[in-house]
Design a protein around this motif. Structure first.
Motif, mmCIF file in Angstrom:
data_model
loop_
_atom_site.group_PDB
_atom_site.id
_atom_site.type_symbol
_atom_site.label_atom_id
_atom_site.label_comp_id
_atom_site.label_asym_id
_atom_site.label_seq_id
_atom_site.Cartn_x
_atom_site.Cartn_y
_atom_site.Cartn_z
ATOM 1 N N ARG A 243 0.844 -1.196 0.000
ATOM 2 C CA ARG A 243 0.000 0.000 0.000
ATOM 3 C C ARG A 243 0.879 1.245 0.000
ATOM 4 N N ALA A 244 0.560 2.180 -0.883
ATOM 5 C CA ALA A 244 1.205 3.495 -0.853
ATOM 6 C C ALA A 244 0.341 4.409 0.008
ATOM 7 N N VAL A 245 0.955 5.052 0.985
ATOM 8 C CA VAL A 245 0.245 6.003 1.840
ATOM 9 C C VAL A 245 0.765 7.393 1.511
ATOM 10 N N LEU A 246 -0.097 8.220 0.958
ATOM 11 C CA LEU A 246 0.273 9.573 0.546
ATOM 12 C C LEU A 246 -0.073 10.527 1.690
ATOM 13 N N ASP B 148 3.510 -0.905 4.066
ATOM 14 C CA ASP B 148 3.281 0.415 3.481
ATOM 15 C C ASP B 148 4.565 1.044 2.949
ATOM 16 N N VAL B 149 4.429 1.788 1.854
ATOM 17 C CA VAL B 149 5.440 2.738 1.405
ATOM 18 C C VAL B 149 4.836 4.122 1.629
ATOM 19 N N VAL B 150 5.522 4.978 2.396
ATOM 20 C CA VAL B 150 4.950 6.250 2.807
ATOM 21 C C VAL B 150 5.510 7.361 1.923
ATOM 22 N N LEU B 151 4.638 7.992 1.154
ATOM 23 C CA LEU B 151 5.009 9.066 0.232
ATOM 24 C C LEU B 151 4.574 10.381 0.849
ATOM 25 N N VAL C 108 9.472 8.172 1.497
ATOM 26 C CA VAL C 108 9.982 8.975 0.376
ATOM 27 C C VAL C 108 9.452 10.394 0.549
ATOM 28 N N GLY C 109 10.356 11.365 0.730
ATOM 29 C CA GLY C 109 9.957 12.764 0.857
ATOM 30 C C GLY C 109 9.923 13.426 -0.505
ATOM 31 N N VAL C 110 8.768 14.007 -0.870
ATOM 32 C CA VAL C 110 8.562 14.556 -2.218
ATOM 33 C C VAL C 110 8.263 16.050 -2.131
ATOM 34 N N ALA D 110 -0.153 13.756 -9.197
ATOM 35 C CA ALA D 110 0.907 13.087 -9.961
ATOM 36 C C ALA D 110 1.496 11.927 -9.170
ATOM 37 N N VAL D 111 1.705 12.130 -7.870
ATOM 38 C CA VAL D 111 2.245 11.056 -7.036
ATOM 39 C C VAL D 111 1.253 9.901 -6.964
#
Length: 304
Positions: free
Chosen positions: A6-9, A84-87, A108-110, A56-57
């Protein structure tokens, strides 16, 4: 069966969102900004940039992953999962805000505004995200301690405070312990086998990541004590404005804690608080006689 990634934005409300909450209409918000020499167009442009970055993310997340979004004020109610991958789309401070709720998830800091917010914790532009997620979506190397455990990343030291009733709080920059209104706090400080009764404006305990912020200004005033690096398993601590009196001392006002070292603070005020990374609302409350132990946290921030 492998769990679905799961990507957590993670994001925070924009200035425009907050202005509209406060002033109800764009016209009122524009008038407010104009009285302060600013324009609504500038605020709207930043809002659009942040919204476009989030879109976009989100669009970069593979179809076979789950996707969740969480706003900064809801972090303490959101349940993160090991897979989780935390964006984090925002500034360095937002990465610090989310770190205390994680346990080895990859972060990942965006930067939502290319080249504007890149810093210590926000390291990637929006255009990098698709490639990053593509590399993570490839067959995983090593289950090890959990999903993405083999991914090369920085493991940043965190600081933790634990009360004698079991409550715990962590931070990636620094912890503050003191009076909730920043008046004089009274306590007994124990460190390196010694102890001293003190009255002060509170204690700051900083990681190497936080050593470029609040802690840096204190260290500069104290003669430039050498501070740990972000991945060093060590913490710098400082007592702010310790007050000498017949019953309070000023001999134990700074030091470095290594792994296994700790500060032991016993409250002698009716109410003290501990909070991390500037989030005063998310805090521990310490009553008279309670003990707080502060040291290097077992958890670390895994930052790509």
């Amino acid at each position: 069966m492998a769990l679905r990634t799961r990507a957590v934005l993670v994001h925070r409300r924009t200035e425009l969102d907050e202005l509209l909450d406060r002033h109800a209409t764009r016209g009122q918000a524009e008038f407010f900004l104009r009285t302060r020499g600013r324009t609504l167009a500038d605020v709207e442009a930043r809002h659009e940039a942040a919204t476009s970055a989030r879109s976009a993310v989100a669009a970069s997340v593979p179809s076979d992953w789950a996707l969740a979004e969480v706003e900064r004020t809801d972090l303490d109610r959101f349940l993160f999962a090991p897979e989780d991958v935390v964006l984090v789309v925002g500034q360095d401070g937002l990465v610090a805000n989310v770190a205390k709720y994680l346990d080895r998830q990859l972060v990942v800091g965006v930067d939502p505004e290319p080249g504007t917010n890149l810093g210590v914790l926000v390291r990637h532009d929006v255009g990098d995200v698709a490639e990053i997620i593509g590399s993570l979506a490839a067959p995983r190397a090593g289950a090890g301690e959990g999903p993405f455990s083999a991914v090369r990343c920085d493991e940043l030291t965190m600081v933790s405070a634990r009360l004698d009733d079991g409550q715990e709080l962590r931070a990636v920059n620094e912890l503050f312990l003191g009076h909730p209104s920043h008046q004089s706090a009274r306590y007994v400080l124990g460190a390196d086998g010694g102890a001293e009764r003190q009255s002060s404006s509170g204690l700051i305990v900083s990681t190497g990541t936080g050593a470029t912020g609040w802690c840096a200004s204190i260290a500069h005033d104290r003669g430039g004590r050498r501070l740990p690096g972000p991945t060093d398993r060590a913490l710098a601590w400082f007592v702010r404005e310790a007050w000498p009196s017949p019953v309070t001392g000023v001999t134990m006002t700074e030091g470095v804690l290594g792994r296994g070292g700790e500060l032991v603070v016993t409250a002698q005020s009716d109410r003290l608080v501990v909070f991390g990374d500037g989030m005063e609302a998310d805090r521990l409350e310490v009553s008279w006689g309670q003990e707080v132990r502060v040291g290097v946290a077992e958890r670390r921030l895994r930052l790509l």
